[in-house]
Design an enzyme around this catalytic site. Sequence first.
Site, PDB file in Angstrom:
ATOM      1  N   ARG A   1      35.342  30.089  34.238  1.00 48.47           N
ATOM      2  CA  ARG A   1      35.433  30.379  35.683  1.00 48.47           C
ATOM      3  C   ARG A   1      34.714  31.908  35.647  1.00 48.47           C
ATOM      4  O   ARG A   1      34.226  32.370  34.521  1.00 48.47           O
ATOM      5  CB  ARG A   1      36.630  30.732  35.985  1.00 48.47           C
ATOM      6  CG  ARG A   1      37.746  30.995  35.154  1.00 48.47           C
ATOM      7  CD  ARG A   1      38.883  31.895  35.430  1.00 48.47           C
ATOM      8  NE  ARG A   1      39.754  32.289  34.432  1.00 48.47           N
ATOM      9  CZ  ARG A   1      39.792  33.543  34.052  1.00 48.47           C
ATOM     10  NH1 ARG A   1      38.892  34.566  34.345  1.00 48.47           N
ATOM     11  NH2 ARG A   1      40.526  34.157  32.938  1.00 48.47           N
TER      12      ARG A   1
ATOM     13  N   GLY B   1      47.100  30.029  29.523  1.00 48.38           N
ATOM     14  CA  GLY B   1      47.428  31.222  30.382  1.00 48.38           C
ATOM     15  C   GLY B   1      46.139  32.127  30.476  1.00 48.38           C
ATOM     16  O   GLY B   1      45.064  31.714  30.117  1.00 48.38           O
ATOM     17  N   SER B   2      46.136  33.120  31.362  1.00 48.72           N
ATOM     18  CA  SER B   2      44.987  33.972  31.464  1.00 48.72           C
ATOM     19  C   SER B   2      45.849  35.462  31.890  1.00 48.72           C
ATOM     20  O   SER B   2      46.588  35.876  31.741  1.00 48.72           O
ATOM     21  CB  SER B   2      44.263  33.575  32.800  1.00 48.72           C
ATOM     22  OG  SER B   2      44.975  33.383  33.790  1.00 48.72           O
ATOM     23  N   GLY B   3      44.420  36.340  31.816  1.00 50.46           N
ATOM     24  CA  GLY B   3      45.132  37.749  32.013  1.00 50.46           C
ATOM     25  C   GLY B   3      45.710  38.362  30.841  1.00 50.46           C
ATOM     26  O   GLY B   3      46.162  39.537  31.109  1.00 50.46           O
ATOM     27  N   SER B   4      45.414  37.951  29.738  1.00 48.73           N
ATOM     28  CA  SER B   4      46.145  38.657  28.466  1.00 48.73           C
ATOM     29  C   SER B   4      47.803  38.477  28.684  1.00 48.73           C
ATOM     30  O   SER B   4      48.420  39.148  27.868  1.00 48.73           O
ATOM     31  CB  SER B   4      45.765  39.919  28.393  1.00 48.73           C
ATOM     32  OG  SER B   4      44.491  40.219  28.071  1.00 48.73           O
TER      33      SER B   4
ATOM     34  N   GLY C   1      51.307  37.729  27.919  1.00 47.41           N
ATOM     35  CA  GLY C   1      51.907  37.055  26.663  1.00 47.41           C
ATOM     36  C   GLY C   1      51.253  37.260  25.404  1.00 47.41           C
ATOM     37  O   GLY C   1      51.637  36.654  24.446  1.00 47.41           O
TER      38      GLY C   1
END
Length: 411
Positions: A283, A158-161, A163
Amino acid sequence: MARRALILVEGHTRMGLQYVQAAQRLGLHPITLSSDPAQYDYLAAEGSEAIRVDTDNLDSLIRECSRLCAPHDIAGIIGFSRADESACVTAGKLCRHFDLPGPNPTAIERCCDKFAQRQLLAGAGVPVPAYRLAANAAEVETSAAEIGLPVIVKPAVGSGSCGVRLCRNVDELAEHTTYLLGGKHVWPSAPRILVEEFAQGPYYEADIMGNEVIAIGAAEFGPPPDFVFREFTFPAPLNDNEYKRIADVSLDCLRALDLGWGPTNIEFRWTKRGPVVIEVNPRLAGTPDPELVQLAYGVDLISEHIKLAIGDECDLHRRHSHTAAARILVPDHDGILDWISGDTRAAAVPGVAEVKFYVEPKTPVVRKGDYRDWIGHVIAASPSVARTEAIIQRAFDSIDWSITPFPTPGE
């Protein structure tokens, strides 16, 4: 003569427009391939070409790119990060298929699995927090007991914090585990949870292109247990030795993960044992990092990424040294956004580079505890730290908004 095209696999709500415009400045024709092009408003606004295709199906993408080869000269292919960063992996595979410059898709895929990433880094002697992998509530509980509370609990992919949460006691641990496994969190595959030591200390991030550390910035979060960024500053307040230690560990990460082509963003906490790697993202970091690096040093990471993707020579040398900062607008409660104003006043403050609101009035605001909580930002730069801080504070104070809480049940 066929137009030189840059293929963009999926888009990006906050950086996609910058890539489209940078490609056009470089004389390229950007073409976005997306499962749903309509979700990216900037494509229609810019009149940028977009094609609907199943971006989860590599064969479909190969067929579409092969078709585009007739009217165009495909110069390069770039994938944008999504929730599971699969578009970055897919773009790497397309680059291999069409013999174009690009990242190693196998290395990208491994890196996007945070557990596999931790294993490779630890095996190479790179400092990382203690960690365990869990698939169910019992394993989460056991892992937390072995590491010792407080712990960070997050999806392994996942990404963007999204969870990600600090669990300070057994009740918070049980609550967040229930959230992750109870159907509220969207998993791209079978649930896999990473439980890890809470590495405490100032937060830093390194922005890298190829094997060169371009910039190291600092950031601050809002209140725990969530990890919602509130402020970013480039360059980070580091002495020469501290900068070198972070840069050296960054290059160790690239070697351990077989990266080193294109952009990489590495997150750190400076703990009692020095820089500890929290995450390696294969990225470019999202907004506002590229803007801040350009304001601080005059290096346009987005344009240089595109140059790399089309086989041109990059120009990564710093043109100046300023202090650039971003302040994020984050609401403190849920509800309906009645109004938001002050952007014109804030933008008029000398030294402000950008003021942007992400939401319109009458929009429901429901905080998620991650990047989706942001409702806007202010970016400023000047030759000095103190001046930049004063500019951004003055601009930030010019902005205000009102949110009417949702009615409670029974009202």
